[in-house]
Scaffold this active site. Structure first.
Site, PDB file in Angstrom:
ATOM      1  N   GLU A 130       0.818  -1.111   0.020  1.00  0.00           N
ATOM      2  CA  GLU A 130       0.042  -0.084  -0.109  1.00  0.00           C
ATOM      3  C   GLU A 130       0.852   1.250  -0.211  1.00  0.00           C
ATOM      4  O   GLU A 130       0.496   2.221  -0.635  1.00  0.00           O
ATOM      5  CB  GLU A 130      -1.112  -0.038   1.060  1.00  0.00           C
ATOM      6  CG  GLU A 130      -2.089  -1.057   1.114  1.00  0.00           C
ATOM      7  CD  GLU A 130      -3.020  -0.705   0.138  1.00  0.00           C
ATOM      8  OE1 GLU A 130      -2.666  -1.157  -0.944  1.00  0.00           O
ATOM      9  OE2 GLU A 130      -4.020  -0.321   0.444  1.00  0.00           O
ATOM     10  N   THR A 183      -5.376   7.679  -4.733  1.00  0.00           N
ATOM     11  CA  THR A 183      -5.530   7.842  -3.276  1.00  0.00           C
ATOM     12  C   THR A 183      -4.568   8.753  -2.728  1.00  0.00           C
ATOM     13  O   THR A 183      -4.795   9.393  -1.834  1.00  0.00           O
ATOM     14  CB  THR A 183      -5.211   6.429  -2.634  1.00  0.00           C
ATOM     15  OG1 THR A 183      -6.212   5.421  -2.926  1.00  0.00           O
ATOM     16  CG2 THR A 183      -5.315   6.542  -1.122  1.00  0.00           C
TER      17      THR A 183
HETATM   18  N1  HSE Z   1      -8.180   4.855   4.586  1.00  0.00           N
HETATM   19  C1  HSE Z   1      -7.554   5.239   3.237  1.00  0.00           C
HETATM   20  C2  HSE Z   1      -7.797   6.425   2.696  1.00  0.00           C
HETATM   21  C3  HSE Z   1      -8.251   4.167   2.353  1.00  0.00           C
HETATM   22  O1  HSE Z   1      -9.016   6.865   3.009  1.00  0.00           O
HETATM   23  O2  HSE Z   1      -7.000   7.431   2.245  1.00  0.00           O
HETATM   24  C4  HSE Z   1      -7.760   4.193   1.048  1.00  0.00           C
HETATM   25  O3  HSE Z   1      -8.399   3.220   0.216  1.00  0.00           O
END
Ligand code: HSE
Length: 298
Positions: A130, A183
């Site tokens: 990630e 993201t």
């Molecule tokens: N918690 C993370 C965000 C998840 O909201 O950036 C990304 O899929």
């Protein structure tokens, strides 16, 4: 020997639990086929469903990089592997696309190696994936993709992950507005500092959501799924977010919000039929609105 592994899409945050809550869905999910080869090192022979966007170079692909980290940790970089990745969900959709691929790859290598430790031991490797995908190693997609159901990341340091129960009759409608929300960028726009009164609202809600999951109280789950920290900012990236919320709530949704960092949105319902009707309605709405470009200097 060869193995084929499926790992599911996931909804991270669950509205009020930024970076600490997520759940897995039955479909869609990504598939990895992994084969032992005679030559040491990892190759990626095939990727489908990515529109050519993901690197075949094993040093740049999150799946192979995480698998490599795992092999290093068990001292088995001598083995040869070939990976096929079949993507069944759009990249940058907010459905934990990179997580599903990484988790499928890690689960495959763990099984091939005959490693029977708990799947959660793979979490640190998946989090590295990630980090490579978006610059931050959050676990709220990878943990539910690995462990299934609802998962709470109680703490990152040290890592403490808790599986949560959920009411059997909780359904989820998900739609993907076809805009790209990486993201990495969706994290950059979030405020760094928050007001105490907002923090109080937020922790009340997240405690309410977790209580609702334990108590099987869908009303409590619904009224707790409010986010005063992240949604007000990220909703701007999603076409007609508030219109879609109103449509979903009018049709009987229990709650509505952004899936992960978006742009996918999801609604909880009490039955499958309502979830299907909401999905259809929102999809129809999305195809009927025109998404224009931003202002730019030409
Ligand atoms: N918690 C993370 C965000 C998840 O909201 O950036 C990304 O899929």
């Amino acid at each position: 020997s060869s193995i084929q592994v499926f790992a599911p899409a996931t909804v991270a945050n669950v509205v009020c639990g930024f970076d600490v809550l997520g759940f897995a869905v039955n479909e869609p999910g990504d598939e990895v086929i992994m084969r032992r080869t005679n030559k040491a090192g990892i190759t990626i022979s095939k990727i489908t469903g990515d529109d050519g966007r993901l690197p075949l170079n094993p040093a740049k692909n999150t799946v192979s990089v995480s698998v490599q980290h795992y092999l290093q940790s068990i001292g088995r970089t001598d083995i040869g592997l070939d990976i096929e990745l079949h993507k069944k969900m759009p990249i940058g959709s907010g459905l934990g696309s990179s997580s599903a691929s990484t988790v499928a790859g890690l689960f495959a290598i763990k099984t091939l190696m005959g490693d029977d430790t708990d799947a959660s031991t793979l979490l640190p490797f998946a989090m590295k994936g990630e980090e490579m995908a978006c610059g931050h190693g959050h676990a709220d997609n990878v943990a539910p993709a690995l462990m299934g159901g609802f998962v709470l990341i109680r703490s990152y340091e040290p890592l403490d992950v808790v599986r949560l129960p959920h009411p059997a009759n909780l359904w989820c409608a998900i739609v993907f507005p076809d805009v790209d929300v990486p993201t990495r960028e969706a994290r950059q726009i979030i405020r760094n500092k928050i007001q105490m009164k907002d923090a109080v609202t937020q922790w009340g809600n997240i405690a309410g959501l977790v209580s609702g999951l334990f108590m099987q109280d869908i009303d409590l789950i619904g009224r707790s799924m409010k986010d005063v920290l992240v949604e007000p900012v990220r909703s701007m990236l999603i076409p007609d977010f508030y219109v879609m919320r109103e449509l979903a709530m009018e049709m009987g949704a229990v709650s509505f919000g952004i899936s992960g960092s978006g742009p996918s949105v999801f609604a909880f319902t009490r039955d499958e039929d309502t979830a299907k009707r909401i999905t259809a309605k929102l999809q129809q709405h999305l195809t009927s609105i025109k998404i224009g470009s931003n202002a730019y200097v030409s």
